[in-house]
Design an enzyme around this catalytic site. Structure first.
Site, PDB file in Angstrom:
ATOM      1  N   HIS A  84       0.830  -1.224  -0.243  1.00 19.23           N
ATOM      2  CA  HIS A  84       0.130  -0.082  -0.117  1.00 19.23           C
ATOM      3  C   HIS A  84       0.834   1.082  -0.057  1.00 19.23           C
ATOM      4  O   HIS A  84       2.092   1.323   0.270  1.00 19.23           O
ATOM      5  CB  HIS A  84      -0.886   0.048   1.149  1.00 19.23           C
ATOM      6  CG  HIS A  84      -0.179   0.008   2.519  1.00 19.23           C
ATOM      7  ND1 HIS A  84       0.476  -0.684   3.055  1.00 19.23           N
ATOM      8  CD2 HIS A  84      -0.184   1.180   3.412  1.00 19.23           C
ATOM      9  CE1 HIS A  84       1.051  -0.359   4.173  1.00 19.23           C
ATOM     10  NE2 HIS A  84       0.713   1.002   4.536  1.00 19.23           N
ATOM     11  N   ASP A 131       0.584   5.089   1.689  1.00 19.32           N
ATOM     12  CA  ASP A 131      -0.078   5.721   2.727  1.00 19.32           C
ATOM     13  C   ASP A 131      -0.881   6.798   2.173  1.00 19.32           C
ATOM     14  O   ASP A 131      -0.877   7.572   1.180  1.00 19.32           O
ATOM     15  CB  ASP A 131       0.822   6.333   3.550  1.00 19.32           C
ATOM     16  CG  ASP A 131       1.362   5.158   4.645  1.00 19.32           C
ATOM     17  OD1 ASP A 131       1.090   4.213   4.692  1.00 19.32           O
ATOM     18  OD2 ASP A 131       2.603   5.708   5.206  1.00 19.32           O
ATOM     19  N   HIS A 145       4.637   0.247   0.426  1.00 19.11           N
ATOM     20  CA  HIS A 145       5.398  -0.731   1.567  1.00 19.11           C
ATOM     21  C   HIS A 145       4.437  -1.660   2.016  1.00 19.11           C
ATOM     22  O   HIS A 145       3.247  -1.761   1.759  1.00 19.11           O
ATOM     23  CB  HIS A 145       5.947   0.177   2.439  1.00 19.11           C
ATOM     24  CG  HIS A 145       5.006   1.065   3.008  1.00 19.11           C
ATOM     25  ND1 HIS A 145       4.678   2.318   2.589  1.00 19.11           N
ATOM     26  CD2 HIS A 145       4.453   0.972   4.307  1.00 19.11           C
ATOM     27  CE1 HIS A 145       3.671   2.702   3.389  1.00 19.11           C
ATOM     28  NE2 HIS A 145       3.595   2.215   4.650  1.00 19.11           N
ATOM     29  N   ARG A 190       5.586   6.706  13.797  1.00 20.88           N
ATOM     30  CA  ARG A 190       5.844   7.364  12.617  1.00 20.88           C
ATOM     31  C   ARG A 190       5.218   8.706  12.534  1.00 20.88           C
ATOM     32  O   ARG A 190       4.246   9.250  13.236  1.00 20.88           O
ATOM     33  CB  ARG A 190       4.809   6.572  11.486  1.00 20.88           C
ATOM     34  CG  ARG A 190       5.082   6.865  10.073  1.00 20.88           C
ATOM     35  CD  ARG A 190       3.988   6.267   9.274  1.00 20.88           C
ATOM     36  NE  ARG A 190       2.875   6.774   9.369  1.00 20.88           N
ATOM     37  CZ  ARG A 190       1.499   6.355   8.859  1.00 20.88           C
ATOM     38  NH1 ARG A 190       1.489   5.222   8.343  1.00 20.88           N
ATOM     39  NH2 ARG A 190       0.519   7.302   9.178  1.00 20.88           N
TER      40      ARG A 190
END
Length: 316
Positions: free
Chosen positions: A142, A144, A292, A307
């Site tokens: 995917h 983000d 990723h 993150r």
């Protein structure tokens, strides 16, 4: 005395049986693998060391102190390395959440995401597995937040705790994925757009009530199927399994078939890099140019990551 029979001669009239395979598959052969766009000027690095991990994606960076504000020359070289290698790795950085956010701010305003668990501040998302935190599942290819009008430009991820085995993350170069599509498929994608929606990607671990609460804040959006990188000018596939629902103007069956072929491109190992984490390691990736996949092969053990994401531009 033994006599070896001669090899039989195939008659000219013989036919070879059909060996049909499904359309849209991935086939063996030479792949076009180039880290830089055509015409890109390769220059030496004076302030950092760049150690590529594959031929097209991923580089370990040495010599940059991420605990302090970056000097302009260092920031410029890190940005150039990011454009060239798409994801940068920094071993043993051990940044505080404030330092991690401060590093990311060199590239722009930081996102907040009400769909994810909060860390030390609204800009820090915390991912805990095996620790009683809010469950999420990132073990699918995917990109983000493509459900936003302005998807993230990039993200800075730090592992706070790692499992004894496993828990790696992989990234795929979506420029290489585009470069290797058949010419007829690239022509078909010219000018095409697709719809992205947060609900498919979050429905598996978010309550229905929460989805209803946020659906007006995050309405479906359209993005080009092939986006142009705003800095390098390179073409990249910009559809993904988590958030892309359909291609505009196609019936559902045709859209599903084409999307299945496109999202499958991230699965080609030649386009990928795989990173084995240690506590305090940092990965900084270009969310415009990559997909990723966080492996979930450590059930029963803790993995804690934090993150921060950088606000991006509207894809074109």
């Amino acid at each position: 005395m033994s006599i070896t029979a001669p090899h039989p001669v195939t008659p000219q009239s013989a036919t070879l049986r059909e060996a049909r395979v499904p359309e849209g598959g991935l086939y063996e052969g030479t792949r076009l693998l180039r880290p830089f766009p055509e015409g890109w000027e390769e220059r030496p690095y004076a302030h950092i060391e760049v150690h590529p991990q594959t031929s097209v994606i991923g580089a370990e960076i040495r010599g940059a102190d991420l605990t302090r504000p970056l000097e302009p020359a260092v920031r410029e070289e890190l940005n150039r390395a990011l454009l060239e290698w798409k994801v940068l790795f920094f071993r043993g950085a051990h940044l505080t959440p404030e330092q991690q956010a401060g590093f990311a701010r060199h590239w722009g305003e930081l996102e907040t995401n009400p769909l994810l668990a909060r860390g030390a501040s609204d800009e820090v998302a915390r991912f805990e597995k095996g620790a009683g935190g809010r469950p999420t599942y990132e073990n699918v290819w995917h990109t983000d937040v493509t459900f936003r009008e302005r998807p993230a430009m990039g993200a800075v991820l730090q592992l706070r705790e790692v499992p004894p085995v496993g828990g790696h993350t992989m990234w795929a170069d979506m420029a290489a994925a585009y470069d290797n599509l058949p010419e007829e498929v690239r022509e078909r994608l010219d000018g095409a757009s697709a719809v992205h929606d947060f609900i498919p990607g979050f429905a598996r671990f978010t309550t229905r009530e929460k989805l209803i609460e946020l659906q007006d804040e995050f309405p479906p959006v359209e993005h080009p199927v092939v986006r142009i990188h705003p800095e390098s000018g390179r073409k990249m596939l910009f559809v993904n399994t988590s958030f892309t629902t359909h291609i505009v103007g196609m019936d559902r069956a045709e859209s599903d078939r084409l999307l299945a072929e496109l999202v499958r491109q991230a699965h080609v190992p030649e386009y990928q890099v795989r990173f084995s984490w240690q506590p305090g390691d940092i990965a900084f990736w270009d969310n415009r140019a990559t997909q990723h996949y966080a492996l979930f092969d450590y059930a029963g053990h803790r993995r804690v990551a934090e993150r921060v994401a950088i606000v991006g531009d509207r894809p074109f």
